[in-house]
Design an enzyme around this catalytic site. Structure first.
Site, PDB file in Angstrom:
ATOM      1  N   TYR A   1       0.802  -1.049   0.113  1.00 16.24           N
ATOM      2  CA  TYR A   1       0.094  -0.032   0.189  1.00 16.24           C
ATOM      3  C   TYR A   1       0.809   1.384  -0.048  1.00 16.24           C
ATOM      4  O   TYR A   1       0.538   2.174  -0.387  1.00 16.24           O
ATOM      5  CB  TYR A   1      -0.917   0.081   1.334  1.00 16.24           C
TER       6      TYR A   1
ATOM      7  N   CYS B   1      -2.935  -1.262   9.876  1.00 15.12           N
ATOM      8  CA  CYS B   1      -1.834  -0.588   8.902  1.00 15.12           C
ATOM      9  C   CYS B   1      -1.865   0.902   8.794  1.00 15.12           C
ATOM     10  O   CYS B   1      -2.923   1.708   9.096  1.00 15.12           O
ATOM     11  CB  CYS B   1      -2.562  -0.937   7.618  1.00 15.12           C
TER      12      CYS B   1
ATOM     13  N   CYS C   1       5.309   1.079  10.610  1.00 10.42           N
ATOM     14  CA  CYS C   1       4.404   0.193   9.642  1.00 10.42           C
ATOM     15  C   CYS C   1       4.584  -1.187  10.333  1.00 10.42           C
ATOM     16  O   CYS C   1       5.358  -1.534  11.058  1.00 10.42           O
ATOM     17  CB  CYS C   1       5.475   0.234   8.458  1.00 10.42           C
TER      18      CYS C   1
END
Ligand code: DGL
Length: 265
Positions: A44, A75, A186
């Site tokens: 992403y 996320c 992340c």
């Protein structure tokens, strides 16, 4: 009427959210968990916010069909792109997003220099800029986008020379700048803790927000009287890429096997 025993949906672009799923399962063992890994669309971090919003809408719709009582965007990149959109779509549905741990890092640093490892999408977002304005005005923040890292973590080989070399190239500039606190911004990166421990001196703290997300989920469910009493059903997994790939690395990243179904693209 929503049942306490209804499942919680957890999603990520791939395997990263498993680091959060593990924290949720540790804190809330009575909860039944659904996990969607959008591996057919990973990473992403290099995609447009609009693209990510469409993916998150699709996955949120799936969780709603499954009767999920809450959703966790496990996320950081999906959160900056899509959490506001999903909250608008489903105002009464408990939704937990996540953001890099800037506030605790700013409180913890003694050198006054904090490093952030995250995706390009997260670091370039207005939401991240606002986070820095709010909590990091007294410290120096050194940001480091990490293209390529997520794809290597997705293979499940967490010790390969190529991964080691790429990570070293991202971490060393933070150490050179004097960071004593490094934020893993992340959800894929907590799987790199063993490698990071070899690369950073002992006095450098490495922090992530998986446990805080689990606590936030607990608060939201408790406030609505929706905490499960158990027993939990086995966690269920879906992948939008070849299910066998996720199935093969689940025992490594989630500490236990599970069966993975195909998630319609
Ligand atoms: N795990 C995601 C995050 O927390 C994003 C990884 C990616 O797909 O780039 O940001």
């Amino acid at each position: 009427m929503v049942e306490r025993s209804a499942p919680v949906g957890v999603m990520d672009s791939g395997v990263g959210g498993l680091s959060v799923l593990g924290e949720i399962q540790r804190l809330l063992p009575a909860e039944s968990l659904l996990y969607v890994a959008d591996c057919g669309h990973v990473p992403y971090g290099e995609k447009s916010a609009d693209y990510i919003r469409q993916r998150c809408r699709h996955i949120a719709g799936f969780f709603r069909e499954q009767g999920a009582k809450a959703m966790v965007l496990a996320c950081n990149t999906a959160t900056v792109a899509a959490v506001a959109d999903l909250r608008e779509l489903y105002p009464d549905w408990p939704l937990v997003g996540m953001e890099p741990a800037v506030k605790p890092a700013a409180a913890a640093t003694r050198s006054g220099v904090v490093g952030v490892l995250a995706t390009t999408g997260t670091l370039q977002s207005a939401k991240f800029a606002a986070l820095l304005d709010r909590f990091a005005s007294d410290v120096q923040v050194v940001t480091q986008p990490c293209p390529g890292l997520v794809e290597l973590i997705e293979t499940g080989d967490l010790g390969s020379p190529v991964l080691r070399q790429l990570l070293f190239g991202y971490v060393q500039p933070l150490l050179d700048a004097g960071c004593d606190t490094v934020i893993l911004g992340c959800t894929h990166y907590p799987f790199l803790r063993p490698l990071l421990a070899e690369m950073v001196p002992q006095h450098v703290a490495i922090i992530d927000t998986g446990a805080a997300v689990a606590r936030q989920l607990e608060r939201l469910l408790a406030a609505r009287g929706l905490l499960a009493e158990g027993p939990a059903r086995e966690a269920a997994f879906w992948s939008s890429a070849e299910p066998a790939s996720l199935q093969a690395i689940l025992p490594l990243l989630f500490n236990r096997p599970g069966s993975v179904q195909a998630f319609a693209l």
